[in-house]
Design an enzyme around this catalytic site. Structure first.
Site, PDB file in Angstrom:
ATOM      1  N   ASP A   1       6.616  -5.297 -12.655  1.00  0.00           N
ATOM      2  CA  ASP A   1       5.923  -5.119 -11.376  1.00  0.00           C
ATOM      3  C   ASP A   1       6.058  -6.388 -10.537  1.00  0.00           C
ATOM      4  O   ASP A   1       6.227  -7.481 -11.074  1.00  0.00           O
ATOM      5  CB  ASP A   1       4.446  -4.792 -11.613  1.00  0.00           C
ATOM      6  CG  ASP A   1       3.793  -4.187 -10.376  1.00  0.00           C
ATOM      7  OD1 ASP A   1       4.522  -3.635  -9.523  1.00  0.00           O
ATOM      8  OD2 ASP A   1       2.554  -4.248 -10.266  1.00  0.00           O
ATOM      9  N   GLU A   2       5.979  -6.222  -9.236  1.00  0.00           N
ATOM     10  CA  GLU A   2       6.084  -7.344  -8.279  1.00  0.00           C
ATOM     11  C   GLU A   2       7.380  -8.133  -8.500  1.00  0.00           C
ATOM     12  O   GLU A   2       7.403  -9.360  -8.516  1.00  0.00           O
ATOM     13  CB  GLU A   2       4.864  -8.270  -8.392  1.00  0.00           C
ATOM     14  CG  GLU A   2       3.536  -7.568  -8.167  1.00  0.00           C
ATOM     15  CD  GLU A   2       3.303  -7.110  -6.725  1.00  0.00           C
ATOM     16  OE1 GLU A   2       4.122  -7.436  -5.850  1.00  0.00           O
ATOM     17  OE2 GLU A   2       2.306  -6.415  -6.498  1.00  0.00           O
TER      18      GLU A   2
ATOM     19  N   CYS B   1       3.491   0.802  10.938  1.00  0.00           N
ATOM     20  CA  CYS B   1       4.766   1.403  11.332  1.00  0.00           C
ATOM     21  C   CYS B   1       5.558   0.373  12.144  1.00  0.00           C
ATOM     22  O   CYS B   1       5.038  -0.688  12.509  1.00  0.00           O
ATOM     23  CB  CYS B   1       4.532   2.674  12.134  1.00  0.00           C
ATOM     24  SG  CYS B   1       3.951   2.366  13.821  1.00  0.00           S
TER      25      CYS B   1
ATOM     26  N   PHE C   1       0.805  -1.230   0.000  1.00  0.00           N
ATOM     27  CA  PHE C   1       0.000   0.000   0.000  1.00  0.00           C
ATOM     28  C   PHE C   1       0.834   1.274   0.000  1.00  0.00           C
ATOM     29  O   PHE C   1       0.375   2.327   0.414  1.00  0.00           O
ATOM     30  CB  PHE C   1      -0.994   0.021   1.187  1.00  0.00           C
ATOM     31  CG  PHE C   1      -1.783  -1.241   1.303  1.00  0.00           C
ATOM     32  CD1 PHE C   1      -2.783  -1.527   0.391  1.00  0.00           C
ATOM     33  CD2 PHE C   1      -1.510  -2.163   2.297  1.00  0.00           C
ATOM     34  CE1 PHE C   1      -3.502  -2.713   0.475  1.00  0.00           C
ATOM     35  CE2 PHE C   1      -2.225  -3.352   2.386  1.00  0.00           C
ATOM     36  CZ  PHE C   1      -3.223  -3.620   1.473  1.00  0.00           C
TER      37      PHE C   1
ATOM     38  N   CYS D   1       0.465   3.932   8.514  1.00  0.00           N
ATOM     39  CA  CYS D   1       0.119   2.852   9.443  1.00  0.00           C
ATOM     40  C   CYS D   1      -1.380   2.856   9.721  1.00  0.00           C
ATOM     41  O   CYS D   1      -1.954   3.879  10.104  1.00  0.00           O
ATOM     42  CB  CYS D   1       0.888   3.020  10.748  1.00  0.00           C
ATOM     43  SG  CYS D   1       0.456   1.789  11.982  1.00  0.00           S
TER      44      CYS D   1
ATOM     45  N   GLY E   1       2.110   2.483  -2.823  1.00  0.00           N
ATOM     46  CA  GLY E   1       1.943   3.139  -4.119  1.00  0.00           C
ATOM     47  C   GLY E   1       2.996   2.763  -5.145  1.00  0.00           C
ATOM     48  O   GLY E   1       3.229   3.511  -6.101  1.00  0.00           O
ATOM     49  N   LYS E   2       3.633   1.591  -4.981  1.00  0.00           N
ATOM     50  CA  LYS E   2       4.687   1.184  -5.913  1.00  0.00           C
ATOM     51  C   LYS E   2       4.151   1.009  -7.331  1.00  0.00           C
ATOM     52  O   LYS E   2       4.753   1.471  -8.303  1.00  0.00           O
ATOM     53  CB  LYS E   2       5.321  -0.141  -5.467  1.00  0.00           C
ATOM     54  CG  LYS E   2       5.972  -0.091  -4.103  1.00  0.00           C
ATOM     55  CD  LYS E   2       6.559  -1.434  -3.729  1.00  0.00           C
ATOM     56  CE  LYS E   2       5.539  -2.555  -3.653  1.00  0.00           C
ATOM     57  NZ  LYS E   2       4.513  -2.336  -2.608  1.00  0.00           N
TER      58      LYS E   2
END
Ligand SMILES: [Zn+2]
Length: 181
Positions: free
Chosen positions: A84-85, A174, A14, A142, A16-17
């Site tokens: 990706d991934e 976090c 999550f 977080c 934003g890659k």
């Protein structure tokens, strides 16, 4: 003169890659570069044929099972390879990336998780970060306390390092709120 280079987009779940990868692909296409987008067949979360982020802005992508398969699908015209991934690929990706950037002068943009849910480097990502010309390090928020998150918290039980999932299986946490498992 060859102009190959490697950009790695790394971060937790999550962060934003995939959105960043898609943004760079769109920019390269506006610049009239030939871009090929690949993703691991292991990532079948939303779509077999597209790279789809959690925000669902997709680009066309070819699902592949190995770095050698990417190599076999490339043509001389492909200037930019977006993956990706990338954490799901085996370590042969390192040699192929070096061939693509050093010998063939291509640009490679690779996005992936930097850590697994136990906080260990995920697959080939540490080597890719070591040889990268440019690193885009992203973080998330977080879900417990609202601080900056760099950890992927697995919230369902599994013994496997690779367990593909989204909001049903992982949360961004976090360091204080994260429990390795
Ligand atoms: Zn927290």
């Amino acid at each position: 003169m060859l102009r190959g280079e490697l950009t790695v987009i790394a971060g937790c779940m999550f962060s934003g890659k995939t959105e960043e990868l898609i943004r760079l692909v769109h920019r390269a296409r506006i610049a009239r570069k030939n871009v090929r987008v690949f993703k691991s067949v292991l990532d079948a979360r939303y779509s077999k044929e597209n790279v789809v982020s959690h925000n669902l802005k997709d680009v066309d992508a070819t699902p592949v099972s190995s770095p050698a398969e990417i190599d076999s699908l490339l043509s001389n015209e492909d200037e930019i390879i977006a993956i990706d991934e990338v954490q799901f690929f085996d370590r042969t990706i390192i040699d192929f990336v070096e061939k693509w950037i050093n010998k063939e002068g291509r640009k490679v943009i690779a996005a992936g998780l930097n850590q697994d849910s136990k906080g260990r480097p995920f697959g080939p990502i540490s080597d890719l970060l070591a040889i990268a010309d440019d690193i885009i390090k992203l973080n998330a928020i977080c879900i417990k306390c609202g601080s900056i998150a760099n950890k992927s918290q697995r919230i369902v039980k599994s013994d496997s390092q690779i367990m593909v999932g989204s909001t049903d299986a992982y949360e961004a946490r976090c360091r204080n709120c994260w429990e390795p498992n």
